[in-house]
Each structure stands twice: as C-alpha cells, then as structure tokens.
Design an enzyme around this catalytic site. Structure first.
Site, mmCIF file in Angstrom:
data_model
loop_
_atom_site.group_PDB
_atom_site.id
_atom_site.type_symbol
_atom_site.label_atom_id
_atom_site.label_comp_id
_atom_site.label_asym_id
_atom_site.label_seq_id
_atom_site.Cartn_x
_atom_site.Cartn_y
_atom_site.Cartn_z
ATOM 1 N N HIS A 187 0.711 -1.211 0.014
ATOM 2 C CA HIS A 187 0.021 -0.280 0.090
ATOM 3 C C HIS A 187 0.794 1.106 0.026
ATOM 4 O O HIS A 187 0.222 2.560 0.113
ATOM 5 C CB HIS A 187 -0.837 0.052 1.194
ATOM 6 C CG HIS A 187 -0.473 0.203 2.399
ATOM 7 N ND1 HIS A 187 -0.498 1.719 3.144
ATOM 8 C CD2 HIS A 187 0.301 -0.392 3.349
ATOM 9 C CE1 HIS A 187 -0.072 1.550 4.198
ATOM 10 N NE2 HIS A 187 0.565 0.372 4.485
ATOM 11 N N CYS A 247 -0.140 16.467 19.645
ATOM 12 C CA CYS A 247 -0.218 17.186 20.877
ATOM 13 C C CYS A 247 -1.520 16.717 21.220
ATOM 14 O O CYS A 247 -2.591 17.480 21.348
ATOM 15 C CB CYS A 247 -0.025 18.613 20.643
ATOM 16 S SG CYS A 247 0.550 19.413 22.063
HETATM 17 C C1 PLP Z 1 4.219 2.086 6.564
HETATM 18 C C2 PLP Z 1 5.427 1.856 7.228
HETATM 19 C C3 PLP Z 1 5.587 0.380 7.504
HETATM 20 C C4 PLP Z 1 4.422 -0.446 7.974
HETATM 21 O O1 PLP Z 1 3.901 -0.974 7.002
HETATM 22 P P1 PLP Z 1 2.362 -1.470 7.107
HETATM 23 O O2 PLP Z 1 2.438 -2.360 5.910
HETATM 24 O O3 PLP Z 1 1.479 -0.287 7.215
HETATM 25 O O4 PLP Z 1 2.396 -2.447 8.174
HETATM 26 C C5 PLP Z 1 6.805 0.111 8.288
HETATM 27 N N1 PLP Z 1 7.921 0.978 7.840
HETATM 28 C C6 PLP Z 1 7.800 1.878 7.026
HETATM 29 C C7 PLP Z 1 9.017 2.742 6.658
HETATM 30 C C8 PLP Z 1 6.701 2.569 6.652
HETATM 31 O O5 PLP Z 1 6.518 3.617 6.018
#
Ligand code: PLP
Length: 400
Positions: A204, A328
């Site tokens: 994604h 925050c």
């Molecule tokens: C989004 C992200 C994740 C987590 O990935 P998911 O598929 O949302 O669990 C891990 N590391 C980095 C650097 C990310 O940007």
C-alpha cells in the site's frame, strides 16, 4: 453543488490503488477464488497467480523468487526479520544494531527483544537523518547478530547509504536487514549488489492494496518463524495466502519499478517548487531531512511557533491532506522521535508538517497548496500563544 477537489499529499502514509492493479485483483475474489494449497483446477490457477506475483516481486529486487515470502505488510515483515533472526541466532550472540529513526514496527520489536534479554544499540543520526557507516562499524561486536537500518525514512525522506552499510555488516558476517517500505518505486533496489540479507516491503506504499507485503530472505539466512500454523510459504509463514492482495502487489511493484527515473523527475520538480516557495515566504522555517539524499516526493518542514496539528486542520478545511510528525493530544507531548534524533528542539518539532507527493499530484495542486499554506502559516503564527510567549521572553510548550 460541486465537490471540492481533494489534494492528497500524504503518499508516505498510504497510496490509492492503481486501476490496473485493481483490474488484476478482481478475478481473484470470485472467479479464481481457490485456495492455492488445494489440488483441483481452480486452485491450480490460484497457485499459478501466487507464483507469478512472487516472480514479479523478486524481479523488482533482483532476488530469486524462492527468497520472497508473502506477509500481511510492512509491520509483519519488520517483526519477523527482527524476532526471527534474534530467536534463531541466540546461541551466536544477543546484540542487535539499529537506528534511532526507524519505524515503530522496528523500534517496538527491538524493545520487545530487550525484555527477552537482547541488547540493542540505537545508532544516532546526523542533522540530516543520515547514519554514519563508521559508527556502524564501531558498534559491531562479536555478539552482534543483526543490523537493521531503514532504506528511506518515512517522516523526513532521508535515504541511507544502504550498500555501504550492508557491506560493513557482511564483512563482519552479521545479517543485514533493511525496512525498504518507503523506498520501493522511488529508489532502484538490488539486494545482491547492495549486500542486503533481508528486506521488508508493503504494497500500500507503492499503489498496491493494504494488508499485503513481503519479506525477502536471502538463501541461507537462519530465521525462526513468526506465524505458526499450516505449511504455506515453504513452511515459513503460515496462513492461507491473501490471494488477491498478492496478485495486486505483484502488479503494483512491476508498475512502480518500471520507470523510477520518470516518476521521480515528475514529482521532484513539484516538490522542489513547494520547498523553495514555502521556505521563502514563511520566516523561521526549516527543511527537515537532506536536500539531495531524500525521497523525491518528501517535503518535511518545521515552522517555529506553530503547532503542526492546527496547521493540519486548516489545510484539511481546504481539502489538503497532509500529516505532522508530532501529536499534541490528550495533554501529552509526543514529539516525533525522528525529528528529535536529528537534533530538532522539542518545541520546533511540534510545528512540523509533512507533505508527500505522488503520481496523483499536479502542478495545479502545488499552486493551490502554495496559495493556502503561507497564509495559514503566517496567520497561525500571529495567533500562536507560543509566538507571543516567545516575544514576551517566556518558554513555549504544548498548550493542550
Ligand atoms: C508504512 C510503513 C511500515 C508499516 O507498513 P504496514 O504495511 O502499514 O504495516 C513500516 N515501515 C515503514 C518505513 C513504513 O513507512
């Protein structure tokens, strides 16, 4: 009643799914729904589709298909790499090296392992968010079993010298893992040339579906399973395959890596116009991250005396989707660990804003953001109690 155009500049949080990817996935929800582990005809088509996606992912990394293991996403891949290597190599040593700027999937896995008796070194970074290879070399001991350093940072976009860091780990016979979730489609990756033993990715973040990811595990790496159960993924990751998700990820990675140079050129030009104009029009503003060694879509900026959250609400009002490094909320200060690691003072880190561009963005989007952002920034600063306190010579802070 016309719908206001949404300007999406939060591609590091997630991306939409490309229509070619959706089209590739559709048949695998209903027409070809068979369980890839079954033996009849419709299941064979499912198995074929999973194998084809494995080839697509492997090709994008210059890995072999047998080195690709499908998971539920970046978080699972990071958890598996860290815990799996730690558990399988305990007899060899208990020391892990990572950095202070990793994603929480990585950092919280390390904290979990510390409770199990592992020792973790969190390497500092410089003011641009770069890891110093000499510091990595100096941190390795004869107890070190794993080095995990992210390819590109999700908040400030800094791209680490992965090949060099990987070479150091390899010279010391220590496994090298990289969280490349933000790098896929933005930076060319070659696990062989870059000395990478394990690599996490998530669909994604490159215009594929949510809930689909992979861990590349180089042949011969000793790693324990994280998910136990059936014999899927060559007995290493149990659970019926996320068939449509895997097919979508295969298509998405093929598209995302087909023209990295063209993709970068297009969004970098827009991003650079944003950086230049915002820094010029709003005083007391700084660019977080490195000027060149950064993801082409990433703009992370700190505005002194402004709260990032207020900024987000104003931008949301204008249909602009962005994010901030610090929250925050509930009366508690939660500054971004990444910004703090780059040496940014806590109060300045609260005024940070991240805009991450992607292939939906147009020059017109940039025009709109530039028509809104400086105005909102200057107005908020005038209204800010932090700014007034500063003028009165008092200390600022979170005023929730
Ligand atoms: C989004 C992200 C994740 C987590 O990935 P998911 O598929 O949302 O669990 C891990 N590391 C980095 C650097 C990310 O940007």
């Amino acid at each position: 009643m016309g719908e206001k155009r949404i300007i999406y500049m939060d591609h590091s949080a997630t991306t939409y799914v490309r229509k070619e990817v959706v089209a590739a996935m559709i048949p695998y929800f209903s027409e070809h729904f068979g369980n890839p582990s079954s033996i009849y005809g419709i299941a064979r088509e499912s198995k074929r589709a999973v194998d084809a996606a494995r080839v697509q992912v492997a090709k994008a990394l210059n890995a072999d298909p047998e080195e690709i293991y499908f998971t539920s996403g970046g978080s699972e891949s990071d958890n598996w790499a860290l815990k799996g290597v730690a558990w399988a190599n305990r007899k060899r040593g208990n020391h892990i090296i990572t950095t202070q700027i990793e994603h929480h999937a990585l950092l919280h896995s390390c904290q979990f392992l510390e409770k199990e008796g592992f020792a973790v070194t969190y390497l500092p970074v410089d003011k641009y968010g770069l890891v110093d290879p000499a510091m990595l070399e100096a941190a390795i001991t004869d107890k070190t079993i794993l080095v995990s350093i992210m390819y590109a940072n999700n908040e400030i976009g800094t791209i680490e010298p992965i090949a060099e860091l990987g070479a150091i780990a390899r010279a010391h016979k220590v496994y090298f893992h990289t969280d490349a979730v933000q790098a896929i489609g933005n930076v060319p990756i070659d696990v062989k040339a870059q000395n990478i033993d394990m690599l996490s990715l998530s669909a994604h973040k490159f215009y594929g579906p949510k809930g689909a990811g992979a861990l590349y595990i180089k042949k011969g790496v000793r790693i324990e399973n994280l998910i136990h159960g059936g014999g899927q993924e060559r007995k290493r990751r149990a659970g019926t395959e996320n068939l449509a998700g895997i097919v979508g990820m295969g298509k998405a990675i093929e598209l995302a890596t087909a023209d990295i140079t063209g993709h970068n050129a297009k969004i970098r030009a827009m991003r650079d116009r944003l950086i230049k104009t915002v820094l010029a029009e709003i005083p007391h503003t700084r660019l977080n991250g490195h000027t060149e060694k950064r993801l082409s879509g990433n703009f992370n900026v700190s505005f002194e005396f402004i709260e990032g959250e207020s900024m987000l609400l104003w931008l949301d009002d204008e249909g602009i989707c962005a994010s901030t490094g610090s929250a925050c909320t509930s009366g508690s200060l939660e500054p971004s660990h990444v910004l703090l690691a780059t040496g940014l003072p806590v109060e300045v880190s609260h005024g940070s804003l991240r805009l991450t561009l992607g292939d939906v963005n147009t020059e017109q989007d940039v025009d709109t953001v530039l028509a809104v952002l400086p105005k909102v920034g200057l107005r908020l600063r005038e209204m800010s109690p932090l700014y007034q306190k500063e003028r009165a010579g008092k200390e600022g802070g979170c005023n929730v």
